[in-house]
Design a protein around this motif. Structure first.
Motif, PDB file in Angstrom:
ATOM      1  N   GLY A  34       0.784  -1.232   0.000  1.00  0.00           N
ATOM      2  CA  GLY A  34       0.000   0.000   0.000  1.00  0.00           C
ATOM      3  C   GLY A  34       0.810   1.272   0.000  1.00  0.00           C
ATOM      4  N   ASN A  35       2.026   1.241   0.555  1.00  0.00           N
ATOM      5  CA  ASN A  35       2.845   2.446   0.623  1.00  0.00           C
ATOM      6  C   ASN A  35       3.884   2.530  -0.485  1.00  0.00           C
ATOM      7  OD1 ASN A  35       1.548   3.324   2.972  1.00  0.00           O
ATOM      8  ND2 ASN A  35       2.854   2.050   4.233  1.00  0.00           N
ATOM      9  N   LEU A  36       3.919   1.524  -1.358  1.00  0.00           N
ATOM     10  CA  LEU A  36       4.867   1.544  -2.463  1.00  0.00           C
ATOM     11  C   LEU A  36       4.333   2.421  -3.589  1.00  0.00           C
ATOM     12  CD1 LEU A  36       5.789  -2.243  -2.702  1.00  0.00           C
ATOM     13  CD2 LEU A  36       7.103  -0.419  -1.628  1.00  0.00           C
ATOM     14  N   PRO A  37       5.226   3.092  -4.324  1.00  0.00           N
ATOM     15  CA  PRO A  37       4.760   3.880  -5.462  1.00  0.00           C
ATOM     16  C   PRO A  37       4.229   2.952  -6.555  1.00  0.00           C
ATOM     17  CG  PRO A  37       7.154   3.859  -5.384  1.00  0.00           C
ATOM     18  CD  PRO A  37       6.660   3.171  -4.138  1.00  0.00           C
ATOM     19  N   LEU A  38       3.289   3.438  -7.318  1.00  0.00           N
ATOM     20  CA  LEU A  38       2.755   2.654  -8.427  1.00  0.00           C
ATOM     21  C   LEU A  38       3.829   2.471  -9.488  1.00  0.00           C
ATOM     22  CD1 LEU A  38      -0.770   4.271  -8.814  1.00  0.00           C
ATOM     23  CD2 LEU A  38      -0.180   2.141  -7.676  1.00  0.00           C
ATOM     24  N   TYR A  39       3.840   1.322 -10.123  1.00  0.00           N
ATOM     25  CA  TYR A  39       4.821   1.026 -11.167  1.00  0.00           C
ATOM     26  C   TYR A  39       4.181   1.188 -12.530  1.00  0.00           C
ATOM     27  CZ  TYR A  39       7.939  -1.499 -14.246  1.00  0.00           C
ATOM     28  OH  TYR A  39       8.765  -1.844 -15.282  1.00  0.00           O
TER      29      TYR A  39
END
Length: 61
Positions: A34-39
């Protein structure tokens, strides 16, 4: 790493159950996405083209 943000997702339940099957001495952890940037793969291509253009302008390409 799970591919779903839902707390009750099938992937999460499967991962939690599979984690119990690991032999002693192994440690498992669920990594929240949830806290990762979108790829976006398009950014990779654009960035690669940018780096090539910089190298060409510097005379390295």
């Amino acid at each position: 790493m799970l591919g779903s943000l839902r707390k009750e997702s099938f992937s999460r339940k499967l991962a939690e159950n599979v984690a119990t099957l690991f032999p002693g001495g192994y440690e498992t952890e669920i990594v929240e996405i949830g806290n990762l940037p979108l790829y976006n793969q398009d950014y990779d291509v654009k960035l690669q083209r940018f780096h090539i253009a910089v190298q060409v302008r510097r005379g390295n390409g």
